[in-house]
Design a protein around this motif. Sequence first.
Motif, PDB file in Angstrom:
ATOM      1  N   THR A 211      -3.945   0.293   6.931  1.00 32.32           N
ATOM      2  CA  THR A 211      -2.508   0.558   6.965  1.00 32.32           C
ATOM      3  C   THR A 211      -2.113   1.251   8.263  1.00 32.32           C
TER       4      THR A 211
ATOM      5  N   ASP B  14     -10.863  -4.488   1.515  1.00 31.39           N
ATOM      6  CA  ASP B  14     -10.976  -3.443   0.498  1.00 31.39           C
ATOM      7  C   ASP B  14     -10.632  -3.994  -0.878  1.00 31.39           C
ATOM      8  N   GLU B  15      -9.651  -4.906  -0.939  1.00 29.83           N
ATOM      9  CA  GLU B  15      -9.304  -5.524  -2.221  1.00 29.83           C
ATOM     10  C   GLU B  15     -10.439  -6.391  -2.731  1.00 29.83           C
TER      11      GLU B  15
ATOM     12  N   VAL C 297       0.835  -1.205   0.000  1.00 31.17           N
ATOM     13  CA  VAL C 297       0.000   0.000   0.000  1.00 31.17           C
ATOM     14  C   VAL C 297       0.869   1.254   0.000  1.00 31.17           C
TER      15      VAL C 297
ATOM     16  N   THR D 119      -8.529   0.884   3.024  1.00 31.44           N
ATOM     17  CA  THR D 119      -7.129   0.503   2.905  1.00 31.44           C
ATOM     18  C   THR D 119      -6.243   1.416   3.746  1.00 31.44           C
TER      19      THR D 119
ATOM     20  N   VAL E 280      -7.312  -4.137   4.780  1.00 28.81           N
ATOM     21  CA  VAL E 280      -6.733  -3.942   3.446  1.00 28.81           C
ATOM     22  C   VAL E 280      -7.270  -4.982   2.478  1.00 28.81           C
TER      23      VAL E 280
END
Length: 333
Positions: free
Chosen positions: A127, A294-295, A108, A123, A291
């Motif tokens: 992070t 979100d992907e 990221v 995301t 994360v």
Amino acid sequence: MASGLGVALFSSAVFGLSGSFAKALLETGWSTGAAVTMRLTGAALILAIPALLALRGRWHQLRDNWLTIVLFGLVGVAACQLFYFNAVARLSVGVALLLEYLAPVLIVLWLWAASRKRPRALTLGGTMLSLAGLVLVLDLTGAVKVDPVGVLWGIAAAVCLAMYFFITAKENDTLPPIVLASGGLMVGAAVMWLTGATGLLPMAFSTADTRLGPWVTPWWVSLAGLVLLATVLAYVSGIVAARALGSKVASFVSLTEVLFAVVWAWLLLGELPGAIQLLGGVLIVGGVILVRLDELRAPATRAGASAGGSGGAAAASRAPSPLEHANDVEPVP
């Protein structure tokens, strides 16, 4: 789905054994180079047979994908495992693996710096959560003293894992997964033997008994567990799970490997991260989950945009970010 989930959890459980088996060998005098070399060599020899069967004589697949196999072997197999085992030699297994699992966060940050486009909110939040967890895992002001060299090895393993994601993120239907795994293991083993023979990497072996939990076992028991359970069986079951669940979901489930690794290290080595480190580990894993969630949402978002007219069509035609394929590959812990 249910059976695939069971296989995926089993794969995570046996993958999580690698740190405990390796540390048992390292504590009797094995060097990290020797442990990695024997793991890669044994697994490569065993997986060579099913890899040949998967090829069915289509040798052009190797010729067409030789660069991917070589890079996978150098970075995703040899370097990643060597750095991880070096971290395990100086840190608890759980802390070393948590550092390695910062790889999605590094991806990221790299894409953010390279594209100068801020990540989506989920995301970005994941992070920040993982970075906060890293501070707690390192426990900089607490009573637990963390070896700074071991931390650097763990972060180096995370960098290699992130590079591995980028190398293998390109969708490739021409090379069976087990062929990529076997080829990468062979390349990694050859590199390790070469560096050992030239003296660049110390190779120290020992026939002293190893200790696993309450049991004292011959050295070959830990080595066999490292090769057969934590590598061969873990790889094969991981491939089966990916085919049953899809690579993204299977890789998402593989996050449970951190939990299994901590439990195995507690049962077999008697080591457990401190309370503040466990809290940091929860934050790191939670951040990585955000994360990856979100992907997983990204394809649906693009699909929804494509139904919204010309603007949506333009968004749908945009080339996907490498981050969106970070779940398409399985790490080699």
